[in-house]
Write an enzyme that holds these catalytic residues in place. Structure first.
Site, PDB file in Angstrom:
ATOM      1  N   LYS A   9      -8.794 -17.052  42.456  1.00 56.27           N
ATOM      2  CA  LYS A   9      -8.605 -18.408  41.920  1.00 56.27           C
ATOM      3  C   LYS A   9      -9.152 -18.424  40.499  1.00 56.27           C
ATOM      4  CE  LYS A   9      -7.373 -21.965  44.177  1.00 56.27           C
ATOM      5  NZ  LYS A   9      -5.988 -22.053  44.685  1.00 56.27           N
ATOM      6  N   THR A  29      -7.001 -17.831  48.098  1.00 54.42           N
ATOM      7  CA  THR A  29      -7.609 -18.260  46.825  1.00 54.42           C
ATOM      8  C   THR A  29      -8.222 -19.651  47.005  1.00 54.42           C
ATOM      9  OG1 THR A  29      -5.630 -19.291  45.882  1.00 54.42           O
ATOM     10  CG2 THR A  29      -5.894 -16.923  45.544  1.00 54.42           C
ATOM     11  N   HIS A  33     -11.021 -16.242   6.161  1.00 52.55           N
ATOM     12  CA  HIS A  33     -10.981 -16.116   4.706  1.00 52.55           C
ATOM     13  C   HIS A  33     -11.080 -17.481   4.025  1.00 52.55           C
ATOM     14  CE1 HIS A  33      -9.825 -11.978   5.336  1.00 52.55           C
ATOM     15  NE2 HIS A  33      -8.753 -12.345   6.018  1.00 52.55           N
TER      16      HIS A  33
HETATM   17  O1  LIG Z   1     -15.602  -7.835   5.242  1.00 53.58           O
HETATM   18  C1  LIG Z   1     -14.443  -7.432   5.041  1.00 53.58           C
HETATM   19  N1  LIG Z   1     -14.013  -6.294   5.649  1.00 53.58           N
HETATM   20  C2  LIG Z   1     -12.765  -5.789   5.476  1.00 53.58           C
HETATM   21  O2  LIG Z   1     -12.399  -4.734   6.048  1.00 53.58           O
HETATM   22  C3  LIG Z   1     -11.900  -6.492   4.626  1.00 53.58           C
HETATM   23  N2  LIG Z   1     -10.609  -6.288   4.240  1.00 53.58           N
HETATM   24  C4  LIG Z   1     -10.280  -7.316   3.409  1.00 53.58           C
HETATM   25  O3  LIG Z   1      -9.143  -7.487   2.890  1.00 53.58           O
HETATM   26  N3  LIG Z   1     -11.336  -8.162   3.248  1.00 53.58           N
HETATM   27  C5  LIG Z   1     -12.363  -7.673   3.996  1.00 53.58           C
HETATM   28  N4  LIG Z   1     -13.619  -8.113   4.220  1.00 53.58           N
END
Ligand SMILES: O=c1[nH]c(=O)c2[nH]c(=O)[nH]c2[nH]1
Length: 312
Positions: A15, A60, A261
């Site tokens: 489950k 279950t 990013h």
């Molecule tokens: O900390 C990072 N590692 C990476 O491997 C990587 N590759 C990237 O484009 N930016 C980053 N930043």
């Protein structure tokens, strides 16, 4: 091809996502545990798959009911302890040779209300969900051995400086500029394997799972903040190394860390400089770091990690 050339491969059933909320009302100051538990049984269930014979199949629905009944009868101290109870109960049944029990734990904290003197105090029975991260636990029992994994997912962190990335190979497809100052952000998912035997000790109360959890979280956060990062990979390793250095009950810690990013926005069309002040928070794609930090010579325990998606 005859039907005897076709056989059942690895299998488990159970489950998934039993939502159980256990309230402790022994005193007027109530406490609350909120879990999402999954129970998956392994054993010789071939006949069920190949001929529809359910003689050995623990329903279950029964597994779900056991979760609720155990919450009442035993209470829920920690997710790890609760999974140990379930796993030992089911593997005590003749049909079951092993399995996997996992849980997510959702944190609630007390609502603070003004007390008689006006200062904010914690309410006795009202809570607000406080989702910094989700605590996780997973117990695998295979070949009579318990593999207990604690963890958390989605601990989102960001630092506004103290992070660089440079020195990587360049080829004709490389456009990323080197940087000695960037925003670094990630949603940390960590899972740690308790050293063999720790589960048995835990049953006797020797491992304080809540204390281990709090320490791991604090150490990971500290390393993220304090390590001057040359890459997210380096930060990941530093966090794992610090955890293993501090907590002997853990023999292996694994992380998944997306690189969330943050792109510096080009404000030059507007005649504005942008010295790392205005960012576009990226969504997709994102870098993704996935690594295990372990003790040299630790026994390989692949069964601990099978069926846990996304961890290498
Ligand atoms: O900390 C990072 N590692 C990476 O491997 C990587 N590759 C990237 O484009 N930016 C980053 N930043």
């Amino acid at each position: 091809m005859s039907s005897s050339d076709i056989v059942l491969g690895p299998n488990q059933y159970g489950k998934a996502e039993v939502r159980v909320v256990r309230v402790n009302r022994e005193t007027p100051v109530h406490t609350l545990v909120d879990l999402n538990v999954s129970s998956m049984l392994r054993g010789d269930f071939t006949e069920c798959y190949t001929s529809g014979d359910n003689t050995r199949v623990i329903a279950t629905d029964t597994q779900k009911n056991t979760v609720y009944a155990f919450a009442k009868e035993h209470g829920i101290t920690t997710p790890e302890q609760f999974l140990l109870l379930l796993g030992q109960h089911f593997t005590g049944q003749a049909e079951v040779s092993g399995g996997r029990w996992s849980a997510e734990s959702y944190p609630w904290e007390r609502i603070r209300v003004p007390g008689p003197d006006g200062t904010l105090t914690e309410h006795e029975h009202s809570f607000v969900k406080s989702k910094q991260e989700i605590r996780t636990a997973a117990l695998t029992i295979a070949d009579g051995v318990e593999h207990l994994v604690g963890g958390f997912s989605d601990l989102t962190v960001l630092k506004t400086t103290g992070s660089e990335f440079s020195g990587y190979p360049k080829d004709r497809y490389t456009t990323l500029p080197e940087t000695d100052d960037r925003v670094m952000a990630t949603d940390i998912t960590a899972r740690w394997l308790f050293a063999a035997g720790a589960e048995g000790q835990a049953a006797a109360g020797a491992v304080d799972f809540d204390a281990v959890y709090a320490r791991v979280k604090q150490i990971v956060l500290e390393q993220f903040a304090l390590v001057h990062s040359l890459s997210l990979q380096q930060t990941l390793y530093a966090a794992g190394e610090a955890v293993l250095g501090a907590i002997e009950e853990i023999e292996d810690i694994r992380f998944v860390m997306p690189n969330n990013h943050h792109y510096v926005v080009d404000l030059s069309p507007f005649g504005l400089e942008n010295p790392n002040e205005v960012f576009q928070a990226g969504d997709r794609p994102y870098g993704l770091m996935n690594a295990s930090v372990t003790r040299r010579g630790a026994p390989a325990r692949p069964q601990a990690w099978e069926w846990i998606a996304g961890f290498c």
